[in-house]
Design an enzyme around this catalytic site. Structure first.
Site, PDB file in Angstrom:
ATOM      1  N   HIS A  92      10.181  -3.951   9.366  1.00 63.24           N
ATOM      2  CA  HIS A  92       9.895  -3.949   8.671  1.00 63.24           C
ATOM      3  C   HIS A  92      10.805  -2.237   8.187  1.00 63.24           C
ATOM      4  CE1 HIS A  92       6.097  -5.968   8.473  1.00 63.24           C
ATOM      5  NE2 HIS A  92       7.127  -6.581   8.505  1.00 63.24           N
ATOM      6  N   ILE A  99      10.249   2.249   4.729  1.00 58.82           N
ATOM      7  CA  ILE A  99       9.328   1.639   5.827  1.00 58.82           C
ATOM      8  C   ILE A  99       8.958   0.978   4.293  1.00 58.82           C
ATOM      9  CG2 ILE A  99       7.748   2.168   7.185  1.00 58.82           C
ATOM     10  CD1 ILE A  99       9.128   5.149   7.251  1.00 58.82           C
ATOM     11  N   CYS A 100       8.095  -0.506   4.941  1.00 53.36           N
ATOM     12  CA  CYS A 100       7.505  -1.406   3.912  1.00 53.36           C
ATOM     13  C   CYS A 100       6.701  -1.286   5.210  1.00 53.36           C
ATOM     14  CB  CYS A 100       8.577  -3.067   3.615  1.00 53.36           C
ATOM     15  SG  CYS A 100       7.032  -4.300   3.173  1.00 53.36           S
ATOM     16  N   LEU A 101       5.283  -0.530   4.449  1.00 56.83           N
ATOM     17  CA  LEU A 101       4.167   0.003   4.815  1.00 56.83           C
ATOM     18  C   LEU A 101       3.415   0.296   3.232  1.00 56.83           C
ATOM     19  CD1 LEU A 101       2.453   0.150   7.582  1.00 56.83           C
ATOM     20  CD2 LEU A 101       2.824   2.465   7.479  1.00 56.83           C
ATOM     21  N   HIS A 158       5.106  -7.185   3.896  1.00 53.20           N
ATOM     22  CA  HIS A 158       5.096  -8.723   4.451  1.00 53.20           C
ATOM     23  C   HIS A 158       4.063  -8.788   5.588  1.00 53.20           C
ATOM     24  CE1 HIS A 158       9.206  -7.120   3.875  1.00 53.20           C
ATOM     25  NE2 HIS A 158       9.924  -6.988   4.407  1.00 53.20           N
TER      26      HIS A 158
END
Lengths: 162, 271
Positions: A92, A99-101, A158
């Site tokens: 991620h 950052i994919c959060l 995700h």
């Protein structure tokens, strides 16, 4: 390439933002989240934070750096949080540090703090079972080449399981 | 051709507009002249006085600010600006309790009126400053008094001790008790951390106008409403759905904060 600004205008913190950040910093100094270290910078508006990979995880013994930029209307807007070079290898985390959060974007809440963001990021690292870049890393990083902020990305989150 | 002769009222209004223009351009002397002329023509319009007071304020001429504001209040006791600037002038003159009274009045009028939250915020800041200064002054007097009392007591005790040297231990104990008592008496005046339960989870600052949500969480009203407007319709902490109609004042907590502040004036300190 400069790591700062993302081409956005640097706006000074509002009084409310400055008060809150001052309190967060004081609280951090008394009670820092485990595995993190705040690096002193000249400005309240940008924090540099050292992250230590948790023992017993894929990142044990590794050290990373987070750059946290606060917007004028923090905490009504989320801070911009990215990993500085070199970001951890994680499904991620893109190679440009983005950052994919979800909590950093759509799921932000003003009741969250730098400290709680850090804990989320460490937990994301710790639960990883594979050291790899996201499958769309090349494409994503290419699209960000003009210095786009991660906040301008339309994130498609995700699943939580990594 | 006969030109309509302007009434004194109209002339005064024109002069005020002129003054406002000068004020915007920071030409304070010219602005003061224009307002003064307006006042000469129509001395019963409070705005002319408060506008001139605003110029004096910019020049730090606090005596003149006070005089103009008092005049404006004579004409209209409900002028937020006049109470506010009078409060500032009194604060400058270190007349804290009078300053607090004026600023409180301004805050009350500002909250009920349409002057907007910006003005209210500014008034609150100045009021906090005034209260902090008042506390600072009172605390230093108290500290001084306690110090004197303590020294006098210790001296008296020492004298007694030398008279009754055989009771040494007992007197040592008393001395300790005495210094404990002094320690406790001065505790509320020592700046410390504000307890978390008196602070909003969003602002991390002391509650001023706390409201409670159906989840039982309390937030600062302005911060929560801004969150609902800008971020989303959910409780920031529990993330359950929330709309502005569902929040109510938390009066008990508001009183608790006020009681805390009355005891611990240092908590008025603003960053």
């Amino acid at each position: 390439m400069s790591s700062s600004g993302y081409g956005q205008k640097e706006k000074v913190l509002s009084r409310i933002a400055a008060t809150r950040l001052q309190k967060e910093l004081t609280e951090w100094q008394v009670n820092p989240p485990c595995g993190f270290e705040h690096k002193v910078t000249e400005s309240l508006q940008r924090w540099i934070i050292e992250v230590h990979g948790a023992p017993g995880t894929l990142y044990e013994g590794e050290t990373f750096h987070l750059q946290v930029d606060f917007p004028e209307h923090y905490p009504m807007e989320a801070p911009v949080v990215i990993f500085m070079q070199i970001p951890p290898l994680h499904p991620h985390i893109y190679s440009n540090g983005h950052i994919c959060l979800d909590i950093l974007y759509d799921s932000w809440s003003p009741a969250m703090t730098v400290s709680s963001i850090c804990i989320s990021i460490l937990s994301m690292l710790s639960s990883s079972t594979v050291k790899a870049r996201p499958p769309d890393d090349d494409r994503y990083v290419r699209n960000c080449r003009n210095g786009r902020s991660p906040k301008e990305t339309r994130w498609w989150f995700h699943d939580d399981k990594v | 051709m006969a030109r309509e002769v302007a009434t004194p009222e109209k002339q005064a209004e024109l002069l005020k507009d002129q003054g406002n223009l000068y004020f915007k351009k920071e030409r304070l002397g010219a602005a003061i002249e224009a307002y003064t002329e307006a006042i000469t023509l129509c001395p019963k319009v409070p705005v002319y006085w408060t506008n001139r007071a605003l110029c004096h304020r910019k020049r730090n001429a606090w005596d003149l600010v006070e005089a103009d504001c008092r005049k404006a209040l004579e004409l209209d006791n409900s002028s937020t600006k006049a109470h506010y600037m009078l409060g500032l002038a009194l604060l400058q003159g270190k007349r804290y309790s009078d300053a607090i009274a004026e600023l409180e009045k301004a805050l009350e009028l500002g909250r009920s009126g349409k002057s907007g939250s910006y003005m209210v915020e500014e008034i609150w800041q100045e009021l906090a400053k005034a209260r902090y200064s008042e506390w600072e002054q009172a605390a230093s007097v108290r500290q001084h008094q306690q110090q004197e009392l303590k020294e006098a007591q210790l001296l008296a005790n020492e004298r007694k001790m030398s008279e009754l040297s055989n009771c040494n231990e007992k007197y040592q104990e008393r001395l300790q008790t005495l210094s404990d008592v002094f320690e406790k008496a001065s505790a509320p005046d020592r700046p410390a951390e504000v307890p978390d339960h008196f602070c909003c989870k969003i602002t991390m600052d002391l509650f001023r106008d706390p409201v409670i949500t159906p989840s039982g969480v309390t937030y600062e009203r302005s911060a929560l409403l801004e969150h609902l407007r800008k971020v989303g319709n959910f409780d920031p902490l529990t993330r359950t759905p929330l709309t502005p109609e569902q929040v109510f004042p938390n009066l008990a907590l508001k009183e608790a904060v006020q009681a805390f502040l009355a005891e611990h004036g240092w908590a008025y300190k603003t960053y």
